[in-house]
Scaffold this active site. Sequence first.
Site, PDB file in Angstrom:
ATOM      1  N   SER A 119       0.829  -1.212   0.000  1.00 10.05           N
ATOM      2  CA  SER A 119       0.000   0.000   0.000  1.00 10.05           C
ATOM      3  C   SER A 119       0.853   1.248   0.000  1.00 10.05           C
ATOM      4  CB  SER A 119      -0.861   0.037   1.257  1.00 10.05           C
ATOM      5  OG  SER A 119      -1.654  -1.102   1.341  1.00 10.05           O
ATOM      6  N   HIS A 140      -1.207  -2.554  -7.153  1.00 11.95           N
ATOM      7  CA  HIS A 140      -1.956  -2.236  -5.927  1.00 11.95           C
ATOM      8  C   HIS A 140      -3.455  -2.407  -6.165  1.00 11.95           C
ATOM      9  CE1 HIS A 140      -3.083   0.899  -2.670  1.00 11.95           C
ATOM     10  NE2 HIS A 140      -3.042  -0.303  -2.154  1.00 11.95           N
ATOM     11  N   GLU A 152      -3.807   0.295  -9.067  1.00 11.93           N
ATOM     12  CA  GLU A 152      -2.725   1.266  -9.289  1.00 11.93           C
ATOM     13  C   GLU A 152      -1.520   0.466  -9.766  1.00 11.93           C
ATOM     14  OE1 GLU A 152      -2.459   5.048  -6.426  1.00 11.93           O
ATOM     15  OE2 GLU A 152      -2.530   3.203  -5.279  1.00 11.93           O
ATOM     16  N   ASN A 190      -3.537   5.909  -1.252  1.00 11.57           N
ATOM     17  CA  ASN A 190      -3.374   6.070   0.200  1.00 11.57           C
ATOM     18  C   ASN A 190      -2.846   7.431   0.599  1.00 11.57           C
ATOM     19  OD1 ASN A 190      -4.395   3.654   1.340  1.00 11.57           O
ATOM     20  ND2 ASN A 190      -2.765   2.609   0.240  1.00 11.57           N
TER      21      ASN A 190
HETATM   22  N1  LIG Z   1      -6.193  -4.454   3.640  1.00 10.60           N
HETATM   23  C1  LIG Z   1      -6.357  -3.650   2.611  1.00 10.60           C
HETATM   24  O1  LIG Z   1      -7.420  -3.036   2.425  1.00 10.60           O
HETATM   25  C2  LIG Z   1      -5.247  -3.473   1.610  1.00 10.60           C
HETATM   26  C3  LIG Z   1      -5.536  -2.821   0.397  1.00 10.60           C
HETATM   27  C4  LIG Z   1      -4.536  -2.732  -0.576  1.00 10.60           C
HETATM   28  C5  LIG Z   1      -3.270  -3.251  -0.322  1.00 10.60           C
HETATM   29  N2  LIG Z   1      -3.015  -3.851   0.895  1.00 10.60           N
HETATM   30  C6  LIG Z   1      -1.671  -4.406   1.075  1.00 10.60           C
HETATM   31  O2  LIG Z   1      -1.742  -5.811   0.856  1.00 10.60           O
HETATM   32  C7  LIG Z   1      -0.753  -6.477   1.654  1.00 10.60           C
HETATM   33  C8  LIG Z   1      -1.444  -7.521   2.505  1.00 10.60           C
HETATM   34  O3  LIG Z   1      -2.363  -6.875   3.360  1.00 10.60           O
HETATM   35  P1  LIG Z   1      -3.581  -7.655   4.021  1.00 10.60           P
HETATM   36  O4  LIG Z   1      -4.553  -6.615   4.456  1.00 10.60           O
HETATM   37  O5  LIG Z   1      -4.017  -8.755   3.122  1.00 10.60           O
HETATM   38  O6  LIG Z   1      -2.861  -8.262   5.318  1.00 10.60           O
HETATM   39  P2  LIG Z   1      -3.335  -9.505   6.204  1.00 10.60           P
HETATM   40  O7  LIG Z   1      -2.736  -9.288   7.542  1.00 10.60           O
HETATM   41  O8  LIG Z   1      -4.807  -9.725   6.081  1.00 10.60           O
HETATM   42  O9  LIG Z   1      -2.632 -10.758   5.480  1.00 10.60           O
HETATM   43  C9  LIG Z   1      -1.241 -10.912   5.369  1.00 10.60           C
HETATM   44  C10 LIG Z   1      -0.951 -12.379   5.156  1.00 10.60           C
HETATM   45  O10 LIG Z   1       0.447 -12.516   4.834  1.00 10.60           O
HETATM   46  C11 LIG Z   1       0.872 -13.720   5.440  1.00 10.60           C
HETATM   47  N3  LIG Z   1       2.339 -13.727   5.539  1.00 10.60           N
HETATM   48  C12 LIG Z   1       3.134 -13.103   6.429  1.00 10.60           C
HETATM   49  N4  LIG Z   1       4.425 -13.411   6.189  1.00 10.60           N
HETATM   50  C13 LIG Z   1       4.441 -14.242   5.104  1.00 10.60           C
HETATM   51  C14 LIG Z   1       5.467 -14.913   4.381  1.00 10.60           C
HETATM   52  N5  LIG Z   1       6.750 -14.800   4.708  1.00 10.60           N
HETATM   53  N6  LIG Z   1       5.110 -15.699   3.340  1.00 10.60           N
HETATM   54  C15 LIG Z   1       3.800 -15.840   2.995  1.00 10.60           C
HETATM   55  N7  LIG Z   1       2.787 -15.227   3.654  1.00 10.60           N
HETATM   56  C16 LIG Z   1       3.110 -14.439   4.691  1.00 10.60           C
HETATM   57  C17 LIG Z   1       0.180 -13.714   6.805  1.00 10.60           C
HETATM   58  O11 LIG Z   1       0.192 -15.006   7.398  1.00 10.60           O
HETATM   59  C18 LIG Z   1      -1.223 -13.250   6.394  1.00 10.60           C
HETATM   60  O12 LIG Z   1      -2.064 -14.333   6.049  1.00 10.60           O
HETATM   61  C19 LIG Z   1      -0.043  -5.390   2.456  1.00 10.60           C
HETATM   62  O13 LIG Z   1       1.119  -5.016   1.774  1.00 10.60           O
HETATM   63  C20 LIG Z   1      -1.065  -4.274   2.465  1.00 10.60           C
HETATM   64  O14 LIG Z   1      -0.483  -3.006   2.627  1.00 10.60           O
HETATM   65  C21 LIG Z   1      -3.968  -3.984   1.843  1.00 10.60           C
END
Ligand SMILES: NC(=O)c1ccc[n+]([C@@H]2O[C@H](COP(=O)([O-])OP(=O)(O)OC[C@H]3O[C@@H](n4cnc5c(N)ncnc54)[C@H](O)[C@@H]3O)[C@@H](O)[C@H]2O)c1
Length: 297
Positions: A119, A140, A152, A190
Amino acid sequence: MIKNIVVIGAGTMGNGIAHTFAQSGFKVNLVDVSQEALDRGLKTITTNLDRIIAKGNLTEEQKAETLGNIATFTALQDAVGSADLIVEAATENQELKLKIFGQMDEFAPENCILATNTSSISITKIAAATKRADKVIGMHFMNPVPIMKLVEIIKGYSTSKETFDSIYEMSKTLGKVPVEVNDYPGFVANRILMPMINESIETLYNGVAGVEEIDTVMKLGMAHPMGPLQLADFIGLDVCLAILNVMYDGFKNPKYAPNPLLVNMVMAGKLGIKSGEGFYDYSESKKAEKVAKMFSK
Ligand SMILES: NC(=O)c1ccc[n+]([C@@H]2O[C@H](COP(=O)([O-])OP(=O)(O)OC[C@H]3O[C@@H](n4cnc5c(N)ncnc54)[C@H](O)[C@@H]3O)[C@@H](O)[C@H]2O)c1
């Protein structure tokens, strides 16, 4: 030609990204650190496919095909051997992403494009953890991925035109609308959204109005489909905090400093929908109802 996809992380975004690629006919290897995390991700994908069926936009056969396109792995090196594109969607933590990109670079085929769904973290910095910076790019997606049209597409300093064009065009095959963005903290989405969410938390913290009141003002007064505090719960308060910290560090500007209430809530484990409580209560019975409402938007 991009055919085989690997998605790293089966959380909020990773399962949505895997779902979207699989429903568009791509083979997807989904990777997370534990089988439990993968099972949770698959359960969410199944529930979301059922919602699409209930709306009349998918058949049971297509659901089975979509699920059949997804295989799960707990070790990255076992999943990436024939990947054309890896989309990393692990936890928003710079150190972790640098480590994962080092592994992706080591184990994925030479021509494989390495994308991150970060993000806010610098694509240029992530690319520097690999020996193929020209093939590293930001992809993104927005939450919930199967529904939101925007992606994005972020060019790092060294991302090649070939990589950019290929990802830009393939996003369209997923039914998404790609937008070209340069690599600065928070990108576009963001950089604009997080200060608004942070300011809503500040408004609550200052006692100007309550949670429901702040969200109602923004929904009915600004025609936002969801209030900013509810949206923060939906994104994950830990994710919001991580993004604000990246922008605060990146711009050295106090306007991005996360509000202390957000910091406290994250320290207390109140992360929003995913933990069952944030600005709103998502205890089991209420959770299903709230999520269904969001998906029907
Ligand atoms: N939540 C949102 O609305 C949103 C929107 C756009 C982008 N993002 C981005 O997406 C990414 C993920 O966010 P999220 O909200 O899904 O987080 P989340 O906490 O829901 O999920 C993250 C996952 O990554 C896994 N993980 C951690 N270390 C790992 C590894 N070494 N290998 C494989 N898996 C691993 C965790 O076990 C977990 O299941 C982040 O970079 C976040 O900034 C989030």
